[in-house]
Design an enzyme around this catalytic site. Sequence first.
Site, short mmCIF file in Angstrom:
data_model
loop_
_atom_site.label_atom_id
_atom_site.label_comp_id
_atom_site.label_asym_id
_atom_site.label_seq_id
_atom_site.Cartn_x
_atom_site.Cartn_y
_atom_site.Cartn_z
N ASP A 170 -7.01 0.49 5.98
CA ASP A 170 -7.08 0.35 4.52
C ASP A 170 -7.58 -1.04 4.13
O ASP A 170 -6.97 -2.05 4.50
CB ASP A 170 -5.68 0.54 3.90
CG ASP A 170 -5.23 1.99 3.89
OD1 ASP A 170 -6.00 2.88 4.33
OD2 ASP A 170 -4.09 2.24 3.46
N LYS A 203 -2.90 8.94 5.20
CA LYS A 203 -1.70 9.72 4.83
C LYS A 203 -0.95 10.19 6.07
O LYS A 203 0.28 10.21 6.09
CB LYS A 203 -2.10 10.92 3.96
CG LYS A 203 -2.60 10.48 2.61
CD LYS A 203 -2.88 11.61 1.68
CE LYS A 203 -3.77 11.16 0.54
NZ LYS A 203 -3.28 9.96 -0.16
N GLU A 242 -6.56 15.20 5.39
CA GLU A 242 -7.55 14.14 5.61
C GLU A 242 -8.22 14.26 6.98
O GLU A 242 -8.87 13.32 7.42
CB GLU A 242 -6.89 12.76 5.48
CG GLU A 242 -6.55 12.39 4.06
CD GLU A 242 -6.05 10.96 3.91
OE1 GLU A 242 -5.68 10.33 4.91
OE2 GLU A 242 -6.01 10.49 2.76
N GLY A 279 6.08 11.43 -10.35
CA GLY A 279 5.87 10.03 -10.71
C GLY A 279 7.12 9.44 -11.33
O GLY A 279 8.23 9.57 -10.80
N GLY A 290 10.51 11.40 -11.65
CA GLY A 290 11.33 11.81 -10.52
C GLY A 290 10.70 12.93 -9.71
O GLY A 290 9.49 12.95 -9.51
N ASP A 334 3.65 9.17 0.51
CA ASP A 334 3.77 9.36 1.97
C ASP A 334 5.17 8.97 2.45
O ASP A 334 5.73 9.61 3.34
CB ASP A 334 2.73 8.50 2.71
CG ASP A 334 1.31 8.88 2.35
OD1 ASP A 334 1.09 10.05 1.99
OD2 ASP A 334 0.43 8.01 2.41
N SER A 376 4.57 -1.17 3.73
CA SER A 376 5.53 -1.10 2.61
C SER A 376 6.66 -0.10 2.88
O SER A 376 7.62 -0.02 2.11
CB SER A 376 4.80 -0.70 1.32
OG SER A 376 4.39 0.64 1.37
O1 RIB Z 1 -1.59 7.85 0.60
C1 RIB Z 1 -2.11 6.58 0.81
C2 RIB Z 1 -3.21 6.63 1.82
O2 RIB Z 1 -4.28 7.39 1.32
C3 RIB Z 1 -3.81 5.28 2.15
O3 RIB Z 1 -3.14 4.63 3.20
C4 RIB Z 1 -5.26 5.61 2.46
O4 RIB Z 1 -5.64 5.41 3.78
C5 RIB Z 1 -5.43 7.07 2.03
O5 RIB Z 1 -5.46 7.91 3.11
#
Ligand code: RIB
Length: 297
Positions: A12, A39, A136, A213, A216, A243, A282
């Site tokens: 990222d 993700k 993805e 969001g 909740g 995630d 995070s």
């Molecule tokens: O959900 C967040 C993620 O979406 C990021 O880390 C980015 O890489 C995208 O895949």
Amino acid sequence: MKILNFGSCNIDYVYSLDHIVEVGETEMGDKLEVFSGGKGLNQSIATARAGAEIYHAGCIGFDGDMLLDVMSESGVNTSLIKRVDSKNGHAIIQVSAKGENSIFLYAGSNAAVTRDYVDSVLERFERGDILLLQNEISQVEYIVERAYEMGMSVILNPSPINETIYKIDFNMLEYLILNEVEARAITGLDTPDECIGYLCSKYPKLKVMLTLGADGCVFSDGKEKYYQPIFKAEAVDTTAAGDTFTGYFVAELSRGKDIPTVLKTASMASAIAVSRMGAAPSIPEFTEVYERLEKGE
Ligand code: RIB
């Protein structure tokens, strides 16, 4: 019972800007940070940090070593990950001063998942094991079909939404974890209640986990409905909040926790993630989530 996450791994590139750049606009930024993300990777790390055992499968490019390292350090089993001779997938992420984001994805190695590789991974799992998936990587539809045939419990996070999602037979899923935007795109309906009602009546065995969001989240298995408000947090960067929620949801579910407890823990974990920069970095450890829940913050 084992947990497998077949998903993406991204590098990222996170640019901090005053606001998200609009069409035709140019904005100058001077802060760039590079984090591990994707993700798939984020959800595997969240599941592991929540204290569950998880196998990650997916493809890593020649420049993706840092992603393998962060997954191993977080306790994710990386033995099924395949190295491929292509550039790793990456994300260009803009984060505004308000903590909102906008993400552009380059698929790279994430598009190198083949049916042969899928078969070689799935043969290590059996009926009753959990399969977690996002959208993805290549072969998502095939993975769902194979895992369903094997009797695995399939949990889909249909993110990001594209034509692949519309090809998947949701009757093959046990859980669908999605946000409001995804729910509207899939159902063509507007309110959370309408979306949940539609999904649960069209797919009677499906359990729906809808995140809302700031409002909740709400869970329904078609009979009962459970609601959980958010825990307040100062939004620094919302990347990977969903995630984190998903990984904690899967970990708590696999431990047999009841749904209200699962929702509470997952919501607290994602509130903590929102208050920090980056995707994978995070995501909190379970002890921190547990302490915050104990304090009732
Ligand atoms: O959900 C967040 C993620 O979406 C990021 O880390 C980015 O890489 C995208 O895949």
